[in-house]
Scaffold this active site. Structure first.
Site, PDB file in Angstrom:
ATOM      1  N   ASN A 149     -10.402  -3.470  -6.701  1.00  0.00           N
ATOM      2  CA  ASN A 149      -9.622  -2.451  -7.437  1.00  0.00           C
ATOM      3  C   ASN A 149     -10.180  -2.176  -8.839  1.00  0.00           C
ATOM      4  O   ASN A 149      -9.852  -1.158  -9.446  1.00  0.00           O
ATOM      5  CB  ASN A 149      -8.137  -2.846  -7.540  1.00  0.00           C
ATOM      6  N   ASP A 157       0.836  -1.205   0.000  1.00  0.00           N
ATOM      7  CA  ASP A 157       0.000   0.000   0.000  1.00  0.00           C
ATOM      8  C   ASP A 157       0.875   1.260   0.000  1.00  0.00           C
ATOM      9  O   ASP A 157       2.005   1.246   0.497  1.00  0.00           O
ATOM     10  CB  ASP A 157      -0.895  -0.027   1.250  1.00  0.00           C
TER      11      ASP A 157
HETATM   12  C1  FPP Z   1      -2.104   0.250  -3.144  1.00  0.00           C
HETATM   13  O1  FPP Z   1      -1.624   1.551  -3.199  1.00  0.00           O
HETATM   14  C2  FPP Z   1      -1.497  -0.506  -4.209  1.00  0.00           C
HETATM   15  C3  FPP Z   1      -2.183  -1.087  -5.202  1.00  0.00           C
HETATM   16  C4  FPP Z   1      -3.654  -1.052  -5.300  1.00  0.00           C
HETATM   17  C5  FPP Z   1      -1.494  -1.795  -6.272  1.00  0.00           C
HETATM   18  C6  FPP Z   1      -0.210  -2.462  -5.895  1.00  0.00           C
HETATM   19  C7  FPP Z   1       0.498  -2.681  -7.142  1.00  0.00           C
HETATM   20  C8  FPP Z   1       1.824  -2.612  -7.330  1.00  0.00           C
HETATM   21  C9  FPP Z   1       2.827  -2.512  -6.268  1.00  0.00           C
HETATM   22  C10 FPP Z   1       2.347  -2.623  -8.711  1.00  0.00           C
HETATM   23  C11 FPP Z   1       1.753  -3.660  -9.589  1.00  0.00           C
HETATM   24  C12 FPP Z   1       2.489  -4.928  -9.460  1.00  0.00           C
HETATM   25  C13 FPP Z   1       2.361  -5.918 -10.327  1.00  0.00           C
HETATM   26  C14 FPP Z   1       3.132  -7.174 -10.188  1.00  0.00           C
HETATM   27  C15 FPP Z   1       1.483  -5.778 -11.442  1.00  0.00           C
HETATM   28  P1  FPP Z   1      -2.659   2.729  -3.400  1.00  0.00           P
HETATM   29  O2  FPP Z   1      -2.708   3.061  -4.833  1.00  0.00           O
HETATM   30  O3  FPP Z   1      -3.956   2.384  -2.790  1.00  0.00           O
HETATM   31  O4  FPP Z   1      -1.919   3.856  -2.576  1.00  0.00           O
HETATM   32  P2  FPP Z   1      -2.589   4.998  -1.723  1.00  0.00           P
HETATM   33  O5  FPP Z   1      -3.330   4.318  -0.605  1.00  0.00           O
HETATM   34  O6  FPP Z   1      -1.398   5.772  -1.236  1.00  0.00           O
HETATM   35  O7  FPP Z   1      -3.457   5.761  -2.641  1.00  0.00           O
END
Ligand code: FPP
Length: 253
Positions: free
Chosen positions: A74, A26
């Site tokens: 998501n 996250d």
């Molecule tokens: C949460 O951060 C993260 C995600 C929903 C996606 C995680 C994905 C990756 C690390 C990259 C993709 C990896 C592969 C292997 C395809 P957020 O966007 O919710 O962050 P925030 O809470 O700060 O907004």
């Protein structure tokens, strides 16, 4: 005790290490926003970080690493972000597959792979096939994965197989989850300060040790990993029972 719980001793720290680590990655969005960048730049940086993290956990001797890359929820994010995350899965596979294979790491995907574009499904299938005999560590990428969905699908499988009500045991259900045959996660890490499970490995995490860190995922590096493992080594895992030393102390009373 370590042996009793199936833990291993780390070749790096000499401490007890979990067999299975699961991570909620996250904070990509906040990492990007802090830098005045679009959210997608955070996901890109987060994807780059995965390589470092895999290497470190593998060096410690962790046998299963499960990463939450994209949840069933998501899909409700803006189309642009969803498309970017799908493209990042392609990028990750293209860029890391040789490296994973060279390092004897087995890739597995957990989730609704059928929802991905066909070309990506093929790429995923090829990657799984190429690495399937690798034995150093299993890397599970959860994509279009939901913990509740995992349980519902397992129940459907039980019904479809005609399993009798009396035969529906915890073992029977676990054997039909996407993680069938794997040990449950010993350590569940979530980055970026939130303290939630967010529909990740709900059944499997019943006795996982939870570890929360403020580090945003793209910044979660070697030191953070070592700190998480050190903390894990200090936890007393009782699985609802008592530790041998507690039983011993009771005898003395
Ligand atoms: C949460 O951060 C993260 C995600 C929903 C996606 C995680 C994905 C990756 C690390 C990259 C993709 C990896 C592969 C292997 C395809 P957020 O966007 O919710 O962050 P925030 O809470 O700060 O907004």
């Amino acid at each position: 005790m370590a042996e009793l719980l199936g833990d291993l001793i780390s070749p790096i720290s000499g401490g007890r290490v979990p067999r299975h680590v699961a991570i909620i990655m996250d904070g990509n969005g906040r990492w990007a926003t802090q830098r005045g960048l679009p959210r997608v730049a955070g996901h890109r940086a987060g994807t780059e970080n995965i390589r470092r993290v895999i290497e470190r956990f593998a060096d410690h001797g962790v046998q299963y690493l499960t990463l939450y890359a994209f949840s069933t929820e998501n899909w409700s994010r803006p189309q642009r972000e969803v498309r970017a995350l799908i493209r990042l899965l392609r990028y990750f596979l293209r860029r890391e597959l040789d490296n994973l294979h060279r390092n004897n790491i087995r890739l597995q995907m957990l989730g609704h792979i059928e929802t991905l574009p066909e070309w990506l499904q093929r790429q995923v299938g090829d990657a799984i096939l190429l690495t399937r005999e690798n034995s150093r560590m299993a890397l599970n990428i959860c994509f279009s994965y939901g913990g509740r969905d995992d349980v519902v699908l397992a129940v459907r499988r039980l019904l479809a197989e005609g399993v009798a009500a009396d035969d529906v045991t915890e073992e029977a259900l676990a054997a039909r989850l996407l993680t069938a045959g794997m040990p449950d996660p010993d350590l569940l890490i979530r980055t970026a300060g939130e303290q939630r499970i967010s529909n990740f490995l709900l059944w499997q995490s019943a006795y996982a040790e939870l570890y929360f860190t403020d580090a945003f995922w793209p910044d979660f590096g070697r030191e953070d990993i070592d700190m998480a493992l050190a903390e894990y080594g200090r936890r007393k895992r009782k699985f609802g029972g008592l530790l041998p030393e507690d039983i011993e102390a009771l005898r003395g009373r």
